[in-house]
Design a protein around this motif. Sequence first.
Motif, short mmCIF file in Angstrom:
data_model
loop_
_atom_site.label_atom_id
_atom_site.label_comp_id
_atom_site.label_asym_id
_atom_site.label_seq_id
_atom_site.Cartn_x
_atom_site.Cartn_y
_atom_site.Cartn_z
N THR A 138 0.82 -1.21 0.00
CA THR A 138 0.00 0.00 0.00
C THR A 138 0.86 1.26 0.00
N LEU A 139 2.06 1.19 0.57
CA LEU A 139 2.93 2.37 0.65
C LEU A 139 3.19 2.95 -0.74
N ARG A 140 3.66 2.12 -1.67
CA ARG A 140 3.96 2.65 -2.99
C ARG A 140 2.70 2.91 -3.82
N ARG A 141 1.63 2.16 -3.53
CA ARG A 141 0.41 2.38 -4.31
C ARG A 141 -0.26 3.70 -3.96
N LEU A 142 -0.34 4.01 -2.67
CA LEU A 142 -0.92 5.30 -2.27
C LEU A 142 -0.01 6.45 -2.67
N ASN A 143 1.29 6.33 -2.39
CA ASN A 143 2.21 7.40 -2.76
C ASN A 143 2.22 7.61 -4.27
N GLY A 144 2.21 6.50 -5.01
CA GLY A 144 2.20 6.61 -6.46
C GLY A 144 0.95 7.30 -6.99
N ALA A 145 -0.20 6.94 -6.42
CA ALA A 145 -1.45 7.56 -6.85
C ALA A 145 -1.49 9.04 -6.50
N LEU A 146 -1.07 9.38 -5.28
CA LEU A 146 -1.07 10.78 -4.87
C LEU A 146 -0.13 11.61 -5.74
N ARG A 147 1.00 11.02 -6.12
CA ARG A 147 1.96 11.73 -6.98
C ARG A 147 1.37 11.95 -8.38
N LEU A 148 0.79 10.90 -8.96
CA LEU A 148 0.25 11.01 -10.31
C LEU A 148 -1.00 11.90 -10.36
#
Length: 402
Positions: A138-148
């Motif tokens: 979830t760490l990279r999925r949430l951070n990735g979504a928030l970034r994109l």
Amino acid sequence: MRPPLIRSFSQLEELDPDRPVVTLFSGGLDSSYLLLRLRRMGVREVHAVSVDIGEDESSTYKEQVAEALGATIHILDRREEFAGRYIAPAIVAQAVYLGIHPVSSTLSRPLIAHSAVELARGLGAQAVLHTANRSQNTLRRLNGALRLLGYEGAFGSPYDLDAVTRDDKLVELRHAGIDLLAGRIVSGDSNLWCREFESGILDDPELHEVPEEMYAWSRPTAAPGTTDTLTVDFEHGLPVALDGESLPLTEIVDRLNRRVGAYVLGRYSGLEHLDHGEKVLEIREMPAAWLLLSSYRHVESACLDAEIIREKRHLEQVWTREALEGRWFGELRLAVQAFIDTCASRTTGSVTWQLRTGGADTRSITAGRPLYLRDREAWEELSIDAESAPFAQSRALQLATA
């Protein structure tokens, strides 16, 4: 310069106590402890957002915990959106992790991030915080979504670099008057598509056993020796009816989870990789996903040319990889989605199943414009006649001009 990525609790000290902060809130230990820390820091306006996509935890419980910790809670019903914009694309993309299990939190995290960003922008919030740690995808999925999504404020998880022990969190929350989750033996995540368990007693892939009472959908409730026949209809790739009754996708999934699960179908266990390649064990129950993904493949096979399906199978893994790695809103997944949607536009039909304990068999596969044969002998005769006709005509012409 954009605000820094939040990775530790010390970075929270840099937040302006007079500006709003949005946190993702599940009602669990980590998200409750984050609210406590923000309150101790003196942040005056904390908004805890809970996105309802059909999880087990009750809204009343979340409201009580958030209120006790001085936060304003926002419970956002996104079940219809989750089904229509995330589950439906996953069905047509046959989103299965390395052939092991259908993806689940991969689908929910982009929606949760999008909902949080919408709320944060409306409030003028300075940060969107979540509580994923380094052992969670979830760490990279949430951070990735928030970034994109291009969120303008700070975002991230203070647990990324600060591993607070479970006992310490429990003790501090008890001192604040919050006593919760002391007896939980695993970490869980749930939505209308999946119930998932990990960590705790399920940490060790070499030795694990799931207590039967943890399962809710796939308990063996069907009477021994009984069967159940059901039919799922698809229109342009979307499940639209169950046994001839037109239903929204949320209702189809809900009914199938219980009806298919009664025959102990749709349980999965397997390893999933972390950001640096390590593997962790995850257990799932997904009866509706099991049946809908299988049904879709049957209808698709009835409607699409084999070469198109072969190419699509490769792109399905590209789609799944991009979603898994936190790039749901990225250009590559969206490009692959366009091809998959084109295939889905031609996928209309139905599958009838007979369920039995531990298994299921197809009883009918139908399509509006099928590529399958229903009478092989008749087809062979027609095929031979069609192939022989030009030869016969040529021979007759030769004889006539001899």
